[in-house]
Design an enzyme around this catalytic site. Sequence first.
Site, PDB file in Angstrom:
ATOM      1  NE  ARG A  60      44.677  -6.988 -60.787  1.00  0.00           N
ATOM      2  CZ  ARG A  60      43.784  -7.607 -61.550  1.00  0.00           C
ATOM      3  NH1 ARG A  60      42.751  -8.226 -61.010  1.00  0.00           N
ATOM      4  NH2 ARG A  60      43.945  -7.645 -62.883  1.00  0.00           N
ATOM      5  CB  CYS A  75      37.654 -12.823 -62.545  1.00  0.00           C
ATOM      6  SG  CYS A  75      36.354 -11.672 -62.069  1.00  0.00           S
ATOM      7  CG  HIS A 115      44.557  -9.702 -68.296  1.00  0.00           C
ATOM      8  ND1 HIS A 115      45.347  -9.223 -67.279  1.00  0.00           N
ATOM      9  CD2 HIS A 115      43.816 -10.700 -67.747  1.00  0.00           C
ATOM     10  CE1 HIS A 115      45.091  -9.898 -66.170  1.00  0.00           C
ATOM     11  NE2 HIS A 115      44.162 -10.806 -66.431  1.00  0.00           N
ATOM     12  CG  ASN A 147      46.558 -13.888 -65.159  1.00  0.00           C
ATOM     13  OD1 ASN A 147      45.957 -13.116 -65.878  1.00  0.00           O
ATOM     14  ND2 ASN A 147      46.469 -13.850 -63.835  1.00  0.00           N
ATOM     15  CG  HIS A 178      42.492 -15.271 -66.950  1.00  0.00           C
ATOM     16  ND1 HIS A 178      42.583 -15.464 -65.594  1.00  0.00           N
ATOM     17  CD2 HIS A 178      42.509 -13.924 -67.131  1.00  0.00           C
ATOM     18  CE1 HIS A 178      42.651 -14.297 -64.973  1.00  0.00           C
ATOM     19  NE2 HIS A 178      42.610 -13.345 -65.891  1.00  0.00           N
TER      20      HIS A 178
END
Length: 300
Positions: free
Chosen positions: A15, A240, A207, A249, A209
Site C-alpha cells: 500500500r 505520502c 509508522h 518508510n 518514515h
Amino acid sequence: MKFPKKVEIIEVCPRDGFQNIKIPIPTEKKIEIIDKLVDCGFKWIEATSFVHPKAIPQLADAAEVLKTVKEKYAGKVCFIALAPNLYGAQRAIEAGADAITFVISASERHNLENTRQTIAQSLTAFIEVCKIKRKCKVRLAVATAFDCPFGGPVEPGQVIELIVAGLAAGADEILLADTIGTATPLQMEALLIPLLDKYPQISFILHIHDTQGMGLANIVTALNLGVTRFETAAFGLGGCPFAPGAAGNIATEDLVNMLHKMDIVTGLDYEKIMHAARYVEAELDIPPIGHMARIASCQA
C-alpha cells in the site's frame, strides 16, 4: 536501556510502498509481491488502499488485489486496507478487509490537503466507520503526529486530543505516523511518555518514515519506552503523496536486521525478506533504497 524480547512488524509495502510509484504496476505483479511477503512470515500485511483512483491511480485495483489475497491466505494472514473516508471503508469491508486504517492528521492543514476535510469532519466520518465495522478492526492512524510539512512541529497535546476522540468513537487500535520522516528521538519521548502513561493498556503502533535518516534511532527510543509494534515497507518504499518532501518508510529488512542483532524476536525470515526486497528492485526497476538492500547490491 530496556528492550522487549519480541516485536511485531506489520508490512505496508503493497500500500504505502506502491502508492508513490508512477509507472502502473500490473495487478498480478502486486499479488506476486504479496505472495513473497507472506512467505516471510508476516501475520499482518497492508495490501492496498480504497482511495479514489483519480487521487492515486496506482491503487485503482484495490478490490481485486484484496479479494485475491484474502482467498489465497484465509486464516493464515490478516490483510489491512487504508480508507480515507466512509465510502472507502465500506468498499474495504465488502472486499473482505480484516482491518481498516482510517487516517486523520493531527495537523489541520495536512488533513485538508490529504482528505479535503477538516479534522472535525474526518472524526464524524470515523464515528460512522466504527458503526459499520462488524468483525473488521478499525485502526485510527494519526498522521503528522510529530511534524507537519506545512506548519512544522505538532504539539503532543494535539495528538493526544485526537486519540481521545478516536478511542471514544470506537477505535480498536491507534497508529502514530511520522508522516514526513523528520521526527527526532526527543520528539518520540515527548509524545510517547505522556501517551503511554495515560493509556498503559494500549499497544500503540508506530509508522515511521526515514526522510532524514533518524528512523531506526526513533525505533530504538520507542522500544526503550515499551512500544513493540511497528509498520515498515520492504525495500524502504513509500511516502505520502500529499506531504511535500516525505521519503520512504523504514526498510523492513533494515529493521529486522537490527532487531535480530539485538536478540529481539520478530518471527520473520530475514533472508526471505531480502529476497522479496531484491524481487521488488528487479521487477519495479528501482535502485536500492534501504541500507541492507544497498549493501546487497554492492556485493552482487
